[in-house]
Scaffold this motif. Structure first.
Motif, PDB file in Angstrom:
ATOM      1  N   GLY A 114       2.847   0.629  -3.218  1.00 32.84           N
ATOM      2  CA  GLY A 114       2.670  -0.176  -2.011  1.00 32.84           C
ATOM      3  C   GLY A 114       1.547   0.440  -1.199  1.00 32.84           C
ATOM      4  N   HIS A 115       1.807   0.675   0.104  1.00 29.20           N
ATOM      5  CA  HIS A 115       0.985   1.513   0.978  1.00 29.20           C
ATOM      6  C   HIS A 115      -0.278   0.877   1.531  1.00 29.20           C
ATOM      7  CE1 HIS A 115       0.114   5.237   2.935  1.00 29.20           C
ATOM      8  NE2 HIS A 115      -0.730   5.736   2.070  1.00 29.20           N
ATOM      9  N   THR A 116      -1.090   0.179   0.706  1.00 23.84           N
ATOM     10  CA  THR A 116      -2.321  -0.411   1.246  1.00 23.84           C
ATOM     11  C   THR A 116      -2.050  -1.766   1.907  1.00 23.84           C
ATOM     12  OG1 THR A 116      -2.818  -1.556  -0.813  1.00 23.84           O
ATOM     13  CG2 THR A 116      -3.819   0.622  -0.503  1.00 23.84           C
ATOM     14  N   HIS A 117      -0.912  -2.366   1.607  1.00 20.72           N
ATOM     15  CA  HIS A 117      -0.566  -3.702   2.116  1.00 20.72           C
ATOM     16  C   HIS A 117      -1.472  -4.782   1.516  1.00 20.72           C
ATOM     17  CE1 HIS A 117       1.449  -1.972   6.027  1.00 20.72           C
ATOM     18  NE2 HIS A 117       1.533  -1.117   5.032  1.00 20.72           N
ATOM     19  N   VAL A 118      -2.102  -4.484   0.400  1.00 25.26           N
ATOM     20  CA  VAL A 118      -2.984  -5.448  -0.265  1.00 25.26           C
ATOM     21  C   VAL A 118      -2.429  -5.717  -1.674  1.00 25.26           C
ATOM     22  CG1 VAL A 118      -5.322  -5.907  -1.099  1.00 25.26           C
ATOM     23  CG2 VAL A 118      -4.987  -4.616   1.018  1.00 25.26           C
ATOM     24  N   PRO A 119      -1.972  -6.951  -1.947  1.00 29.42           N
ATOM     25  CA  PRO A 119      -1.396  -7.227  -3.257  1.00 29.42           C
ATOM     26  C   PRO A 119      -2.454  -7.335  -4.347  1.00 29.42           C
ATOM     27  CG  PRO A 119      -1.492  -9.243  -1.969  1.00 29.42           C
ATOM     28  CD  PRO A 119      -1.997  -8.137  -1.072  1.00 29.42           C
ATOM     29  N   GLY A 120      -2.057  -6.989  -5.568  1.00 25.65           N
ATOM     30  CA  GLY A 120      -2.980  -7.151  -6.686  1.00 25.65           C
ATOM     31  C   GLY A 120      -2.648  -6.230  -7.842  1.00 25.65           C
ATOM     32  N   VAL A 121      -3.554  -6.244  -8.840  1.00 24.12           N
ATOM     33  CA  VAL A 121      -3.330  -5.516 -10.088  1.00 24.12           C
ATOM     34  C   VAL A 121      -4.555  -4.672 -10.437  1.00 24.12           C
ATOM     35  CG1 VAL A 121      -2.793  -5.774 -12.546  1.00 24.12           C
ATOM     36  CG2 VAL A 121      -1.977  -7.499 -10.928  1.00 24.12           C
ATOM     37  N   PHE A 122      -4.343  -3.372 -10.626  1.00 18.37           N
ATOM     38  CA  PHE A 122      -5.390  -2.493 -11.171  1.00 18.37           C
ATOM     39  C   PHE A 122      -5.185  -2.417 -12.678  1.00 18.37           C
ATOM     40  CE2 PHE A 122      -4.795  -0.881  -6.863  1.00 18.37           C
ATOM     41  CZ  PHE A 122      -6.092  -0.640  -6.429  1.00 18.37           C
ATOM     42  N   MET A 123      -6.250  -2.699 -13.428  1.00 16.49           N
ATOM     43  CA  MET A 123      -6.141  -2.613 -14.890  1.00 16.49           C
ATOM     44  C   MET A 123      -7.128  -1.595 -15.424  1.00 16.49           C
ATOM     45  SD  MET A 123      -5.549  -6.247 -16.713  1.00 16.49           S
ATOM     46  CE  MET A 123      -5.897  -5.806 -18.404  1.00 16.49           C
ATOM     47  N   GLY A 124      -6.604  -0.611 -16.179  1.00 18.63           N
ATOM     48  CA  GLY A 124      -7.456   0.356 -16.849  1.00 18.63           C
ATOM     49  C   GLY A 124      -8.470   1.038 -15.945  1.00 18.63           C
ATOM     50  N   ALA A 125      -8.102   1.353 -14.722  1.00 16.44           N
ATOM     51  CA  ALA A 125      -8.861   2.184 -13.780  1.00 16.44           C
ATOM     52  C   ALA A 125     -10.140   1.544 -13.218  1.00 16.44           C
ATOM     53  CB  ALA A 125      -9.197   3.550 -14.381  1.00 16.44           C
ATOM     54  N   LYS A 126     -10.654   0.496 -13.855  1.00 18.71           N
ATOM     55  CA  LYS A 126     -11.945  -0.022 -13.380  1.00 18.71           C
ATOM     56  C   LYS A 126     -11.908  -1.457 -12.881  1.00 18.71           C
ATOM     57  CE  LYS A 126     -15.034   3.047 -15.802  1.00 18.71           C
ATOM     58  NZ  LYS A 126     -15.470   3.340 -17.146  1.00 18.71           N
ATOM     59  N   GLU A 127     -10.752  -2.090 -12.994  1.00 18.44           N
ATOM     60  CA  GLU A 127     -10.689  -3.497 -12.589  1.00 18.44           C
ATOM     61  C   GLU A 127      -9.553  -3.718 -11.605  1.00 18.44           C
ATOM     62  OE1 GLU A 127     -11.932  -6.660 -15.807  1.00 18.44           O
ATOM     63  OE2 GLU A 127     -10.560  -5.188 -16.656  1.00 18.44           O
ATOM     64  N   PHE A 128      -9.807  -4.575 -10.635  1.00 18.59           N
ATOM     65  CA  PHE A 128      -8.744  -4.988  -9.708  1.00 18.59           C
ATOM     66  C   PHE A 128      -8.750  -6.511  -9.607  1.00 18.59           C
ATOM     67  CE2 PHE A 128      -7.107  -6.256  -5.562  1.00 18.59           C
ATOM     68  CZ  PHE A 128      -5.907  -5.556  -5.513  1.00 18.59           C
ATOM     69  N   PHE A 129      -7.574  -7.098  -9.748  1.00 16.58           N
ATOM     70  CA  PHE A 129      -7.456  -8.552  -9.616  1.00 16.58           C
ATOM     71  C   PHE A 129      -6.587  -8.897  -8.417  1.00 16.58           C
ATOM     72  CE2 PHE A 129      -8.051  -7.687 -14.138  1.00 16.58           C
ATOM     73  CZ  PHE A 129      -9.153  -8.481 -14.409  1.00 16.58           C
ATOM     74  N   LYS A 130      -7.109  -9.773  -7.550  1.00 11.50           N
ATOM     75  CA  LYS A 130      -6.279 -10.315  -6.485  1.00 11.50           C
ATOM     76  C   LYS A 130      -5.349 -11.351  -7.111  1.00 11.50           C
ATOM     77  CE  LYS A 130     -10.017  -9.864  -3.150  1.00 11.50           C
ATOM     78  NZ  LYS A 130     -11.122 -10.558  -2.484  1.00 11.50           N
ATOM     79  N   PRO A 131      -4.163 -11.545  -6.516  1.00  9.52           N
ATOM     80  CA  PRO A 131      -3.221 -12.498  -7.122  1.00  9.52           C
ATOM     81  C   PRO A 131      -3.819 -13.890  -7.371  1.00  9.52           C
ATOM     82  CG  PRO A 131      -2.090 -11.194  -5.482  1.00  9.52           C
ATOM     83  CD  PRO A 131      -3.542 -10.804  -5.399  1.00  9.52           C
ATOM     84  N   HIS A 132      -4.620 -14.408  -6.413  1.00  7.79           N
ATOM     85  CA  HIS A 132      -5.128 -15.779  -6.624  1.00  7.79           C
ATOM     86  C   HIS A 132      -6.129 -15.845  -7.781  1.00  7.79           C
ATOM     87  CE1 HIS A 132      -9.204 -15.465  -4.910  1.00  7.79           C
ATOM     88  NE2 HIS A 132      -8.689 -14.593  -4.079  1.00  7.79           N
TER      89      HIS A 132
END
Ligand code: ZN
Length: 259
Positions: free
Chosen positions: A160-178
């Motif tokens: 949690g902690h950042t209050h920003v939802p999403g997915v980190f994949m393999g250290a170099k990618e972040f996807f927002k839910p939408h």
């Protein structure tokens, strides 16, 4: 198995009640909390009681730690809010000593890390479980930090902690839910870190409460994660914050703005 994942409730009772009702309408087997039940919001005592009643377990967030022990690296507004929050628990102790003792015990037993099948669960990061932020932009600009964090997990991690939802994949990618239509299918052989966002103080410019439902097989093998947003009555919460001199008005304003 369906598991409701909450995080960063921050004493926002209206948001918590709305999210729990939404979860109940969808149906889950259990609910867990990734920490920061309290701090900032006007209803810390009621939120702790509701989490104790509805969640199977909760993690220790930096704000829970601040109220129970002491604030670390807090700005003035956050520190004032932490001390005000502690006063509310102390006031309750004078009213109902037994309930107050139960609450302190509950807060004292919050876990710093918990392993749930293939998921390591921490509030901040696998490296510094209470205090380290993993921001979406770290996937682009902090390769060393992200590599060091991903080294510390075997498969999947919930934070949690950042209050920003999403997915980190393999250290170099972040996807927002939408960007993934609010559903993430767990891949084979890839490390993933997921953040459900914040129930009580979203910070991604969307004021709606955020949470996640995790779907797994009975043995907790990960299948998919569903991200949800729900509107809740913000104005009553803002009014309560404005009426408490020790909580700065900014804590109300930011709920409206989602930041
Ligand atoms: Zn928080």
């Amino acid at each position: 198995m369906r598991i409701g994942i909450l995080s960063d409730i921050h004493g926002n009772l209206e948001a918590l009640q709305t999210v729990l009702a939404d979860i109940d309408s969808k149906g889950v087997d259990k609910i867990i909390s990734l920490g920061d039940i309290i701090g900032y919001g006007p209803d810390p005592v009621a939120c702790v009681d509701l989490v104790a009643k509805r969640c199977e377990w909760s993690l220790m967030g930096n704000h829970d730690f601040a109220v129970l022990y002491e604030p670390t690296n807090f700005n003035k507004a956050a520190e004032d809010a932490a001390f005000w929050t502690r006063e509310q628990f102390e006031k309750e102790a004078k009213r109902d000593c037994e309930a107050a003792t139960r609450r302190w015990e509950f807060l004292g037993k919050l876990r710093v890390r918990f392993i749930m099948g293939p998921f390591l669960c921490v509030h901040g990061s696998p490296r510094r479980p209470i205090n380290e932020y993993m921001f979406p932009e770290d996937a682009d600009s902090s390769a060393g930090k992200m590599a060091s964090i991903f080294e510390r997990i075997d498969k999947f991690c919930l934070v949690g902690h950042t209050h920003v939802p999403g997915v980190f994949m393999g250290a170099k990618e972040f996807f927002k839910p939408h960007e993934i239509d609010n559903v993430f299918e767990f891949p084979e052989g890839e490390k993933v870190i997921l953040n459900p966002g914040s129930v009580g103080q979203p910070r991604d410019s969307d004021s709606r409460a955020s949470y996640m439902i995790l779907e797994t097989k009975d043995d907790l093998t990960a299948l998919r994660a569903n991200f949800y947003r729900v509107e809740y009555p913000i104005q009553p919460v803002v009014e309560k914050i404005y009426a408490i001199p020790k909580l700065t008005n900014w804590l109300g304003d930011r709920l409206i703005e989602g930041r």
